[in-house]
Design a protein around this motif. Structure first.
Motif, PDB file in Angstrom:
ATOM      1  N   ASP A  55      45.698  56.801  49.442  1.00 18.14           N
ATOM      2  CA  ASP A  55      47.091  56.985  49.850  1.00 18.14           C
ATOM      3  C   ASP A  55      47.347  56.696  51.327  1.00 18.14           C
ATOM      4  OD1 ASP A  55      47.620  57.737  47.255  1.00 18.14           O
ATOM      5  OD2 ASP A  55      47.607  59.894  47.679  1.00 18.14           O
ATOM      6  N   HIS A  56      46.341  56.925  52.182  1.00 14.74           N
ATOM      7  CA  HIS A  56      46.618  56.875  53.615  1.00 14.74           C
ATOM      8  C   HIS A  56      45.672  56.018  54.456  1.00 14.74           C
ATOM      9  CE1 HIS A  56      49.495  60.068  52.862  1.00 14.74           C
ATOM     10  NE2 HIS A  56      48.535  60.808  52.325  1.00 14.74           N
ATOM     11  N   TYR A  57      44.460  55.765  53.983  1.00 14.21           N
ATOM     12  CA  TYR A  57      43.477  55.159  54.885  1.00 14.21           C
ATOM     13  C   TYR A  57      42.851  53.853  54.386  1.00 14.21           C
ATOM     14  CZ  TYR A  57      43.762  59.434  57.583  1.00 14.21           C
ATOM     15  OH  TYR A  57      44.227  60.473  58.348  1.00 14.21           O
ATOM     16  N   ARG A  58      43.109  53.464  53.173  1.00 16.93           N
ATOM     17  CA  ARG A  58      42.443  52.264  52.670  1.00 16.93           C
ATOM     18  C   ARG A  58      42.775  51.042  53.520  1.00 16.93           C
ATOM     19  NH1 ARG A  58      42.281  49.962  46.549  1.00 16.93           N
ATOM     20  NH2 ARG A  58      44.473  50.529  46.550  1.00 16.93           N
ATOM     21  N   GLN A  59      44.016  50.979  54.029  1.00 18.71           N
ATOM     22  CA  GLN A  59      44.405  49.806  54.820  1.00 18.71           C
ATOM     23  C   GLN A  59      43.634  49.686  56.127  1.00 18.71           C
ATOM     24  OE1 GLN A  59      46.282  52.468  54.151  1.00 18.71           O
ATOM     25  NE2 GLN A  59      47.937  52.776  55.637  1.00 18.71           N
TER      26      GLN A  59
END
Length: 219
Positions: A55-59
């Motif tokens: 949701d928050h850190y894969r990018q």
């Protein structure tokens, strides 16, 4: 070549790798033709941590297949990957790892027809310390086992095979561009149930939107 269920392959690979190279957390995942990770199998990793990542850190993850494919390396250490991305992104990803007590990560890739097909992510905590040079060398040798296992994975076009009948039905309807209300009518359920189905389906495939889901399964 016999096709073996992805979950079976994932379980055997994770067990073999973590027995030989200690890791507190690990993940096996497949890679689609767009170099997106999907179908995650977790070992020692909480659902909370995995959801936080998606949701928050894969990018900000420098070990994503689309970043590692250009390195021509089958085993990619975190430090090497971070050196190739903006410092701000590395700092954000490092903060995510530190939140869960992780001090080092290494990615091991297997390929088919010149493209990444699957990978194993190994994570070490403070008590284990970072991966040593000897362990990275051992992982390069172990990669041959992962490569052999990949030969038995379903091809990209069989991506729907790991979904339940209801998940396949939803995926096929999403490809047609239907709305949540249309999905609810088609499945004869309420909107909250549809939202739950979509959340579970996105997590299972390893995506965060309808567009990504359709790309991962059908393109």
């Amino acid at each position: 070549m016999n096709v073996i269920p992805t979950q079976d392959i994932a379980g055997h690979c994770l067990h073999a790798f973590t027995q030989l190279i200690p890791a507190s957390r690990a993940a096996f995942y497949c890679v689609d033709r767009h170099l997106q990770a999907h179908d995650f199998s977790l070992q020692g990793m909480s659902g909370e941590m995995h959801r936080d990542y998606l949701d928050h850190y894969r990018q900000f993850d420098p070990l994503q297949p689309r970043y590692c494919v250009s390195s021509d390396l089958a085993v990619v250490p975190l430090g090497l990957a971070m050196a190739r991305q903006p410092m701000r992104d590395s700092e954000r990803y490092r903060s995510f790892l530190q939140r869960y007590g992780v001090v080092d990560v290494v990615e091991v890739f297997a390929h088919r027809d010149g493209q990444p097909q699957a990978a194993i992510s190994l994570l070490r905590t403070v008590d284990q310390g970072v991966f040593t040079h000897q362990q990275l060398t051992q992982l390069n040798a172990l990669q041959a086992l992962l490569q052999l296992a990949v030969a038995h994975l379903p091809a990209h076009e069989d991506a729907l095979s790991d979904l339940t009948p209801k998940e396949r039905q939803i995926a096929l309807l999403l490809r047609q561009g239907v709305s949540n209300k249309q999905l609810a009518r088609e499945l004869d359920v309420g909107l909250p149930t549809i939202k739950t189905h979509l959340i579970n389906l996105f997590r299972k495939v390893g995506v965060s939107s309808r567009t990504e889901l359709v790309s991962a399964l059908f393109l």
